[in-house]
Design a protein around this motif. Structure first.
Motif, mmCIF file in Angstrom:
data_model
loop_
_atom_site.group_PDB
_atom_site.id
_atom_site.type_symbol
_atom_site.label_atom_id
_atom_site.label_comp_id
_atom_site.label_asym_id
_atom_site.label_seq_id
_atom_site.Cartn_x
_atom_site.Cartn_y
_atom_site.Cartn_z
ATOM 1 N N LEU A 26 50.978 -92.789 -22.449
ATOM 2 C CA LEU A 26 52.469 -93.435 -22.130
ATOM 3 C C LEU A 26 52.998 -94.097 -23.587
ATOM 4 O O LEU A 26 54.250 -93.763 -23.704
ATOM 5 C CB LEU A 26 52.262 -94.728 -21.517
ATOM 6 N N ARG A 27 52.233 -94.425 -24.453
ATOM 7 C CA ARG A 27 52.652 -94.998 -25.945
ATOM 8 C C ARG A 27 53.178 -93.891 -26.582
ATOM 9 O O ARG A 27 54.062 -93.702 -27.248
ATOM 10 C CB ARG A 27 51.772 -95.772 -26.728
ATOM 11 N N VAL A 28 52.626 -92.729 -26.589
ATOM 12 C CA VAL A 28 52.885 -91.665 -27.531
ATOM 13 C C VAL A 28 54.331 -90.997 -26.797
ATOM 14 O O VAL A 28 55.063 -90.706 -27.560
ATOM 15 C CB VAL A 28 51.660 -90.545 -27.567
ATOM 16 N N THR A 29 54.382 -90.728 -25.524
ATOM 17 C CA THR A 29 55.417 -90.347 -24.879
ATOM 18 C C THR A 29 56.639 -90.986 -25.092
ATOM 19 O O THR A 29 57.743 -90.773 -25.479
ATOM 20 C CB THR A 29 55.152 -90.159 -23.497
ATOM 21 N N MET A 30 56.627 -92.684 -25.126
ATOM 22 C CA MET A 30 57.832 -93.356 -25.395
ATOM 23 C C MET A 30 57.930 -93.140 -26.879
ATOM 24 O O MET A 30 59.308 -93.264 -27.328
ATOM 25 C CB MET A 30 57.190 -94.961 -25.163
ATOM 26 N N SER A 31 57.116 -93.113 -27.719
ATOM 27 C CA SER A 31 57.392 -93.098 -29.298
ATOM 28 C C SER A 31 58.471 -91.930 -29.368
ATOM 29 O O SER A 31 59.201 -91.980 -30.238
ATOM 30 C CB SER A 31 56.033 -92.826 -30.161
ATOM 31 N N PHE A 62 60.903 -89.915 -17.982
ATOM 32 C CA PHE A 62 60.931 -91.298 -18.501
ATOM 33 C C PHE A 62 62.229 -91.904 -18.919
ATOM 34 O O PHE A 62 62.346 -93.025 -18.624
ATOM 35 C CB PHE A 62 60.073 -91.451 -19.681
ATOM 36 N N LEU A 63 63.017 -90.937 -19.681
ATOM 37 C CA LEU A 63 64.192 -91.506 -20.093
ATOM 38 C C LEU A 63 65.207 -91.876 -18.921
ATOM 39 O O LEU A 63 65.827 -92.836 -18.872
ATOM 40 C CB LEU A 63 64.882 -90.503 -20.983
ATOM 41 N N LYS A 64 65.173 -90.960 -17.775
ATOM 42 C CA LYS A 64 66.113 -91.152 -16.511
ATOM 43 C C LYS A 64 65.707 -92.698 -15.781
ATOM 44 O O LYS A 64 66.313 -93.558 -15.606
ATOM 45 C CB LYS A 64 65.886 -90.258 -15.526
ATOM 46 N N LYS A 65 64.097 -92.831 -15.826
ATOM 47 C CA LYS A 65 64.089 -94.309 -15.325
ATOM 48 C C LYS A 65 64.234 -95.412 -15.928
ATOM 49 O O LYS A 65 64.694 -96.313 -15.564
ATOM 50 C CB LYS A 65 62.225 -94.233 -15.194
#
Length: 211
Positions: free
Chosen positions: A185-190, A156-159
């Motif tokens: 998706l929200r949990v991962t971004m958090s 996710f961070l790479k993208k």
């Protein structure tokens, strides 16, 4: 077109190699001395260096050491008639990626140039950075220290970094998830925000943007 600096004080050899490399699609500048080479590296950006070791006014190994000290990481190939192992070792210790002993077949040099440039391209593609975050060799670093990210968080961070300043549609993130969901998706971004300290903004109905 890739640009090469050839440092060689043998005029005949330098001109011959330059013509050969130009025939194969490279732009080549020639420097015939230590100081001329130093000036050219200061004034221009190169994709590859080819240095002879014994120069009339200096030494190619010392030249590369000076460039590396100045944080110049341009891939370098040494060409030299010096065949003793001590000189070869000194060349690599100075930061060279390759060493070819004279006389050599120009085709061999061409192959080694392609390998070095391809390696450089892959390295540039692998390294991503944004503010105090650097992603290199599948590890994220914050101020030089590793950040504990899961493989999904790292992807996710790479993208986000590759698309910094642009909204990445949530569908692009779903493609990376085994079980896609808005909540996941929200949990991962958090978690990425907490671990990296980056400002990742949710754009309602669209996706996420790195600001």
């Amino acid at each position: 077109m890739k640009r090469i600096l050839l440092v060689e004080d043998d005029t005949v050899l330098a001109n011959s190699l330059a013509r050969y490399l130009k025939m194969h699609g490279y732009e080549v500048d020639i420097a015939k001395s230590y100081f001329e080479a130093g000036d050219k590296t200061f004034e221009n950006m190169y994709d590859l260096y080819i240095f002879d070791i014994n120069l009339k006014d200096g030494n190619g190994i010392h030249l590369l050491e000076d460039l590396r000290f100045a944080d110049d990481k341009t891939p370098t190939i040494f060409i030299s008639a010096l065949r003793d192992s001590k000189t070869v070792v000194k060349g690599f210790n100075a930061g060279a990626e390759d060493y070819i002993k004279k006389p050599f077949d120009p085709d061999e040099l061409l192959v080694r140039i392609k390998v070095r440039l391809e390696s450089k391209r892959e390295t540039e593609e692998e390294k991503l950075s944004y503010k105090d975050i650097v992603v290199k060799e599948n590890t994220a670093y914050k101020n030089g220290k590793p950040v504990d990210l899961t493989p999904l968080q790292l992807n996710f961070l790479k993208k986000l970094i590759k698309n910094q300043g642009r909204v990445v549609p949530k569908e692009r993130f779903f493609e990376l998830m085994e079980h896609p969901s808005d909540l996941g998706l929200r949990v991962t971004m958090s978690k990425i925000k907490k671990k990296t300290g980056l400002e990742i903004k949710a754009v309602r109905g669209l996706g996420y943007i790195l600001q």
